[in-house]
Design a protein around this motif. Structure first.
Motif, PDB file in Angstrom:
ATOM      1  N   THR A 103       0.711  -1.361  -0.113  1.00 26.58           N
ATOM      2  CA  THR A 103      -0.052   0.037   0.033  1.00 26.58           C
ATOM      3  C   THR A 103       0.856   1.173   0.149  1.00 26.58           C
ATOM      4  N   ALA A 104       0.229   2.379  -0.509  1.00 24.03           N
ATOM      5  CA  ALA A 104       1.034   3.783  -0.486  1.00 24.03           C
ATOM      6  C   ALA A 104      -0.110   4.604   0.045  1.00 24.03           C
ATOM      7  N   SER A 105       0.041   5.947  -0.065  1.00 26.26           N
ATOM      8  CA  SER A 105      -0.916   6.724   0.165  1.00 26.26           C
ATOM      9  C   SER A 105      -0.822   8.175  -0.649  1.00 26.26           C
ATOM     10  N   ILE A 106      -2.046   8.415  -1.039  1.00 22.66           N
ATOM     11  CA  ILE A 106      -2.038   9.815  -1.693  1.00 22.66           C
ATOM     12  C   ILE A 106      -2.586  10.860  -0.711  1.00 22.66           C
ATOM     13  N   THR A 107      -2.284  12.051  -0.403  1.00 24.16           N
ATOM     14  CA  THR A 107      -2.871  12.750   0.383  1.00 24.16           C
ATOM     15  C   THR A 107      -3.304  14.260  -0.684  1.00 24.16           C
ATOM     16  N   ALA A 108      -4.743  14.299  -0.397  1.00 27.91           N
ATOM     17  CA  ALA A 108      -5.317  15.451  -0.640  1.00 27.91           C
ATOM     18  C   ALA A 108      -5.702  16.533   0.218  1.00 27.91           C
ATOM     19  N   GLN A 109      -5.443  17.840  -0.050  1.00 30.64           N
ATOM     20  CA  GLN A 109      -5.686  18.859   0.779  1.00 30.64           C
ATOM     21  C   GLN A 109      -6.561  19.877   0.073  1.00 30.64           C
ATOM     22  N   CYS A 110      -7.824  19.798   0.120  1.00 29.25           N
ATOM     23  CA  CYS A 110      -8.737  20.762  -0.671  1.00 29.25           C
ATOM     24  C   CYS A 110      -9.493  21.675   0.021  1.00 29.25           C
ATOM     25  N   THR A 111      -9.764  22.893  -0.332  1.00 28.11           N
ATOM     26  CA  THR A 111     -10.978  23.742   0.219  1.00 28.11           C
ATOM     27  C   THR A 111     -11.736  22.960   0.628  1.00 28.11           C
ATOM     28  N   ASN A 112     -12.364  23.372   1.895  1.00 29.24           N
ATOM     29  CA  ASN A 112     -13.637  22.817   2.446  1.00 29.24           C
ATOM     30  C   ASN A 112     -14.819  22.943   1.539  1.00 29.24           C
ATOM     31  N   GLY A 113     -15.387  21.847   1.532  1.00 27.67           N
ATOM     32  CA  GLY A 113     -16.799  21.826   0.486  1.00 27.67           C
ATOM     33  C   GLY A 113     -16.563  21.524  -1.041  1.00 27.67           C
ATOM     34  N   ASP A 114     -15.162  21.497  -1.436  1.00 26.58           N
ATOM     35  CA  ASP A 114     -15.036  21.320  -2.831  1.00 26.58           C
ATOM     36  C   ASP A 114     -14.845  19.815  -3.138  1.00 26.58           C
ATOM     37  N   ALA A 115     -15.472  19.425  -3.927  1.00 24.64           N
ATOM     38  CA  ALA A 115     -15.397  17.976  -4.635  1.00 24.64           C
ATOM     39  C   ALA A 115     -14.186  17.922  -5.137  1.00 24.64           C
ATOM     40  N   TYR A 116     -13.508  16.566  -5.359  1.00 23.22           N
ATOM     41  CA  TYR A 116     -12.383  16.471  -5.847  1.00 23.22           C
ATOM     42  C   TYR A 116     -12.153  15.100  -6.605  1.00 23.22           C
ATOM     43  N   ARG A 117     -11.614  14.742  -7.705  1.00 19.67           N
ATOM     44  CA  ARG A 117     -11.389  13.283  -7.892  1.00 19.67           C
ATOM     45  C   ARG A 117      -9.769  13.249  -8.290  1.00 19.67           C
ATOM     46  N   ILE A 118      -9.252  12.045  -8.309  1.00 16.86           N
ATOM     47  CA  ILE A 118      -7.983  11.641  -8.398  1.00 16.86           C
ATOM     48  C   ILE A 118      -7.620  10.806  -9.619  1.00 16.86           C
ATOM     49  N   ALA A 119      -7.093  10.950 -10.602  1.00 17.23           N
ATOM     50  CA  ALA A 119      -6.813   9.988 -11.663  1.00 17.23           C
ATOM     51  C   ALA A 119      -5.452   9.300 -11.408  1.00 17.23           C
ATOM     52  N   LEU A 120      -5.027   8.114 -11.762  1.00  7.60           N
ATOM     53  CA  LEU A 120      -3.793   7.578 -11.802  1.00  7.60           C
ATOM     54  C   LEU A 120      -3.526   7.092 -13.203  1.00  7.60           C
ATOM     55  N   ASN A 121      -2.465   7.680 -13.821  1.00  8.36           N
ATOM     56  CA  ASN A 121      -2.276   7.197 -15.319  1.00  8.36           C
ATOM     57  C   ASN A 121      -1.657   5.668 -15.390  1.00  8.36           C
ATOM     58  N   GLY A 134     -13.383  17.834  -0.331  1.00 12.04           N
ATOM     59  CA  GLY A 134     -12.187  18.592   0.675  1.00 12.04           C
ATOM     60  C   GLY A 134     -13.103  18.902   1.993  1.00 12.04           C
ATOM     61  N   THR A 135     -12.130  19.013   3.291  1.00  6.76           N
ATOM     62  CA  THR A 135     -12.587  19.504   4.428  1.00  6.76           C
ATOM     63  C   THR A 135     -11.742  20.773   4.926  1.00  6.76           C
ATOM     64  N   GLY A 136     -10.634  21.391   3.959  1.00  6.56           N
ATOM     65  CA  GLY A 136      -9.639  22.079   4.300  1.00  6.56           C
ATOM     66  C   GLY A 136      -8.517  21.700   5.146  1.00  6.56           C
ATOM     67  N   ASN A 137      -8.635  20.277   5.587  1.00  5.55           N
ATOM     68  CA  ASN A 137      -7.541  19.587   6.042  1.00  5.55           C
ATOM     69  C   ASN A 137      -6.989  18.421   5.309  1.00  5.55           C
ATOM     70  N   SER A 138      -5.832  18.020   5.423  1.00  4.81           N
ATOM     71  CA  SER A 138      -5.362  16.552   4.704  1.00  4.81           C
ATOM     72  C   SER A 138      -5.976  15.595   4.845  1.00  4.81           C
ATOM     73  N   GLN A 139      -6.367  14.748   3.743  1.00  8.24           N
ATOM     74  CA  GLN A 139      -7.182  13.452   3.737  1.00  8.24           C
ATOM     75  C   GLN A 139      -6.381  12.538   3.005  1.00  8.24           C
ATOM     76  N   ALA A 140      -5.871  11.359   3.611  1.00 12.47           N
ATOM     77  CA  ALA A 140      -5.049  10.355   3.140  1.00 12.47           C
ATOM     78  C   ALA A 140      -5.969   9.333   2.444  1.00 12.47           C
ATOM     79  N   LEU A 141      -5.720   9.063   1.336  1.00  9.94           N
ATOM     80  CA  LEU A 141      -6.418   7.959   0.713  1.00  9.94           C
ATOM     81  C   LEU A 141      -5.528   7.041   0.260  1.00  9.94           C
ATOM     82  N   THR A 142      -5.902   5.554   0.580  1.00  9.94           N
ATOM     83  CA  THR A 142      -4.931   4.327   0.120  1.00  9.94           C
ATOM     84  C   THR A 142      -4.871   3.818  -1.025  1.00  9.94           C
ATOM     85  N   VAL A 143      -3.784   3.602  -1.460  1.00  4.88           N
ATOM     86  CA  VAL A 143      -3.574   3.123  -2.947  1.00  4.88           C
ATOM     87  C   VAL A 143      -3.052   1.640  -2.586  1.00  4.88           C
TER      88      VAL A 143
END
Length: 184
Positions: free
Chosen positions: A83-101, A150-159
Motif C-alpha cells: 500500500t501507499a497513500s495519496i494525500t489531498a488537501q482541498c478547500t472545505n466543501g470542494d469536490a475532487y477526483r484523483i486519476a492515476l495514469n 475537501g474539508t480544508g484539512n489533509s485527507q489520506a487515500l490508500t492506494v
C-alpha cells in the motif's frame, strides 16, 4: 493560520464580506506637543466611517504521495500486496477526483514495471479498495477515479497495489512511475 476551514460555494472561489457601519467605528484623535496622550484619554470622537472587510476563499487543492514498495521476492508464485497513500488537501466543501495514469510502461488496465537496465517486466495493478475489486485509473478501460469532498484539512487515500502470481522474470529491480492528477 489555525483558523477553522471555511467552505466555498458551488466548487468556485467564494468572497466573504463583513460590513461595519458608522455606529460601529470611530476615529479618536488627540494633539500633543511634548508627551503623547494615552489611548484611554482619547475619548472624544472626531467622526465615524463605514468600511467593509473582505476575503476570498479560492477553490484549490494540493496533492502528495508516498512510494508503493513491494517486498523483495525470489519467485512470483503468489501475489505480492503493498500500500501507499495519496494525500489531498482541498478547500472545505470542494469536490475532487484523483486519476492515476498507466505509468511509464503500461496502461491503466495493464500496468507493468520494467527492470532497471532493461530485459524484463513485472505485471501489477493499483486499486481504490482493500478488496481489490475496483481498479484505480483515469476512468477509461473499466477503471475508476477516487473521489472525495475537501474539508480544508489533509485527507489520506490508500492506494492498494498487487503483483499477481506470474512467470518470474530475471532478477533485478523493477520500477514504474505513475502520475496522479487531481481535478477539482
Amino acid at each position: 493560520a489555525n483558523q477553522p476551514t471555511v467552505p466555498t460555494v458551488g466548487n468556485a472561489s467564494t468572497i466573504y464580506t463583513q460590513g461595519f457601519g458608522g455606529s460601529q467605528t470611530s476615529i479618536n484623535t488627540g494633539f500633543y506637543l511634548l508627551g503623547a496622550p494615552t489611548c484611554a484619554s482619547l475619548t472624544a470622537s472626531a467622526g465615524t466611517f463605514p468600511f467593509n472587510a473582505t476575503a476570498t476563499v479560492v477553490n484549490n487543492c494540493n496533492i502528495s504521495a508516498t512510494n508503493l514498495n513491494f517486498a523483495a521476492t525470489g519467485v512470483l508464485s503468489s501475489a505480492l500486496n503493498a500500500t501507499a497513500s495519496i494525500t489531498a488537501q482541498c478547500t472545505n466543501g470542494d469536490a475532487y477526483r484523483i486519476a492515476l495514469n498507466g505509468g511509464t510502461n503500461g496502461t491503466v488496465a495493464a500496468r507493468q514495471m520494467t527492470r532497471t537496465g532493461g530485459g524484463g517486466t513485472v505485471n501489477y495493478q493499483l486499486y481504490v479498495d482493500a478488496g481489490l475489486t475496483t481498479t484505480w485509473g483515469d476512468g477509461t478501460a473499466g477503471t475508476t477515479q477516487a473521489t472525495g469532498t475537501g474539508t480544508g484539512n489533509s485527507q489520506a487515500l490508500t492506494v492498494y497495489g498487487v503483483v499477481p502470481a506470474q512467470n518470474t522474470p530475471a532478477p533485478g529491480t523493477y520500477t514504474d512511475t505513475i502520475t496522479a492528477t487531481i481535478s477539482f
